[in-house]
Design an enzyme around this catalytic site. Structure first.
Site, PDB file in Angstrom:
ATOM      1  N   THR A  97     -33.743 -19.568 -22.704  1.00  0.00           N
ATOM      2  CA  THR A  97     -33.840 -20.605 -21.677  1.00  0.00           C
ATOM      3  C   THR A  97     -33.103 -20.102 -20.447  1.00  0.00           C
ATOM      4  O   THR A  97     -31.874 -19.988 -20.442  1.00  0.00           O
ATOM      5  CB  THR A  97     -33.239 -21.926 -22.164  1.00  0.00           C
ATOM      6  OG1 THR A  97     -33.968 -22.384 -23.307  1.00  0.00           O
ATOM      7  CG2 THR A  97     -33.321 -22.992 -21.070  1.00  0.00           C
ATOM      8  N   LYS A 172     -39.522 -26.354 -20.457  1.00  0.00           N
ATOM      9  CA  LYS A 172     -38.268 -26.462 -21.199  1.00  0.00           C
ATOM     10  C   LYS A 172     -37.263 -27.333 -20.436  1.00  0.00           C
ATOM     11  O   LYS A 172     -36.486 -28.083 -21.053  1.00  0.00           O
ATOM     12  CB  LYS A 172     -37.689 -25.074 -21.451  1.00  0.00           C
ATOM     13  CG  LYS A 172     -36.361 -25.078 -22.220  1.00  0.00           C
ATOM     14  CD  LYS A 172     -36.496 -25.697 -23.605  1.00  0.00           C
ATOM     15  CE  LYS A 172     -35.152 -25.745 -24.350  1.00  0.00           C
ATOM     16  NZ  LYS A 172     -34.670 -24.422 -24.774  1.00  0.00           N
ATOM     17  N   LYS A 240     -25.279 -25.115 -19.617  1.00  0.00           N
ATOM     18  CA  LYS A 240     -25.992 -24.051 -18.907  1.00  0.00           C
ATOM     19  C   LYS A 240     -27.412 -24.489 -18.590  1.00  0.00           C
ATOM     20  O   LYS A 240     -27.898 -24.337 -17.464  1.00  0.00           O
ATOM     21  CB  LYS A 240     -25.975 -22.774 -19.749  1.00  0.00           C
ATOM     22  CG  LYS A 240     -26.676 -21.568 -19.124  1.00  0.00           C
ATOM     23  CD  LYS A 240     -28.122 -21.399 -19.560  1.00  0.00           C
ATOM     24  CE  LYS A 240     -28.231 -21.043 -21.025  1.00  0.00           C
ATOM     25  NZ  LYS A 240     -29.644 -20.788 -21.431  1.00  0.00           N
TER      26      LYS A 240
END
Length: 288
Positions: A97, A172, A240
């Site tokens: 990701t 995502k 993150k």
């Protein structure tokens, strides 16, 4: 069966690479900490390589699942990077990701080297990786996706092309935005039940059958109630991911007020020493 390389053997990459081997693919692994590569080859066979370049040599598909944008650049670029070892026509599949910006940057570099590139972040957590039941959201040229999808199927419950390069990462982000608000709402609901003196399991048995039901509720309510937060996807990694969502939201002019608030709640969990707790630890702010 295809010759493959897998770069990154963390809680996700280790079992994902294992599913490739179990499906009959010839797998070469690379990990910055060699001990994990030793453990993987001891369990699954195959071979390990000391650099991404050497792991990628002769591989038709190179998969990566590392930490962040800089980690991905490191395993892709430079004289020891995977791109330097891949033959023209091979396909790089990134399960990390990361930002859509680094995805497009690396896809351009791959294209200049005659390589295919598919961004393919995953959802389903450690359990999904271990059980081969991940949701894989992909971006890239149709031809590259069509070649890679049968290999990805080794660890996927669903694998779908969402558009051109970067579309997988944008999807995502949608996933993480949805999860952030959901986990906070579930945390508040369970903490409320505790303070009201209700039996949390009975509450969940009832409300999970209606509109409030979710995977998170069914699979995490008991451990959240007990204060157990060791299920793999760490708060540090979620922050993150949410920082990527918030930066991209600003660039798109998309308002993400709940996501921004929950990101700060995760910051509170980090301050409690919970950076390596899993994302269901949001309840700890309300009960400790």
């Amino acid at each position: 069966m295809a010759g493959t390389a897998f770069l990154g053997l963390g809680v996700m990459g280790f079992p994902m690479a294992g599913h490739l081997a179990a499906a009959g693919h010839a797998v070469t692994v690379f990990n910055r900490s060699p001990g994990k590569a030793d453990a993987w080859t001891a369990r699954h066979g195959g071979r390990q390589a000391p650099t991404p370049r050497e792991a990628a040599q002769g591989a038709e598909f190179v998969m990566a699942c590392v930490g962040n944008d800089d980690d991905l650049r490191q395993v892709c670029l430079g004289p020891d990077g995977a791109f330097a070892g891949m033959a023209r026509g091979a396909v790089f599949v990134d399960h990390t990701t990361v930002s859509a910006e680094v995805t497009r940057e690396l896809a351009q570099a791959a294209g200049q080297a005659g390589l295919g590139y598919v961004d393919a972040p995953v959802s389903g957590g450690q359990a999904g990786a271990e059980n081969g039941q991940l949701s894989v959201m992909c971006g890239g040229a149709q031809a590259d996706y069509d070649r890679a999808a049968p290999v990805i199927d080794a660890y996927a419950r669903i694998c779908r092309r969402m558009g051109d390069v970067g579309a997988g990462q944008m999807t995502k982000m949608c996933n993480q935005i949805a999860i952030a608000g959901l986990v906070q709402a579930l945390s508040e609901s369970l903490a409320f039940a505790q303070k009201a003196g209700l039996d949390v399991s009975e509450v969940v048995e009832v409300i999970s059958q209606g509109a409030a039901g979710s995977w998170q509720m069914v699979n995490r309510h008991a451990t959240m109630d007990r204060g157990e937060f060791d299920h793999g996807f760490a708060v540090d990694w979620m922050r993150k991911d949410l920082s990527i969502c918030l930066r991209t939201g600003d660039a798109l002019g998309a308002a993400l007020p709940v996501t921004a608030l929950v990101d700060q709640f995760y910051k509170d969990v980090q301050a409690m020493g919970g950076g390596r707790w899993d994302t269901s630890a949001l309840i700890a702010r309300l009960t400790r």
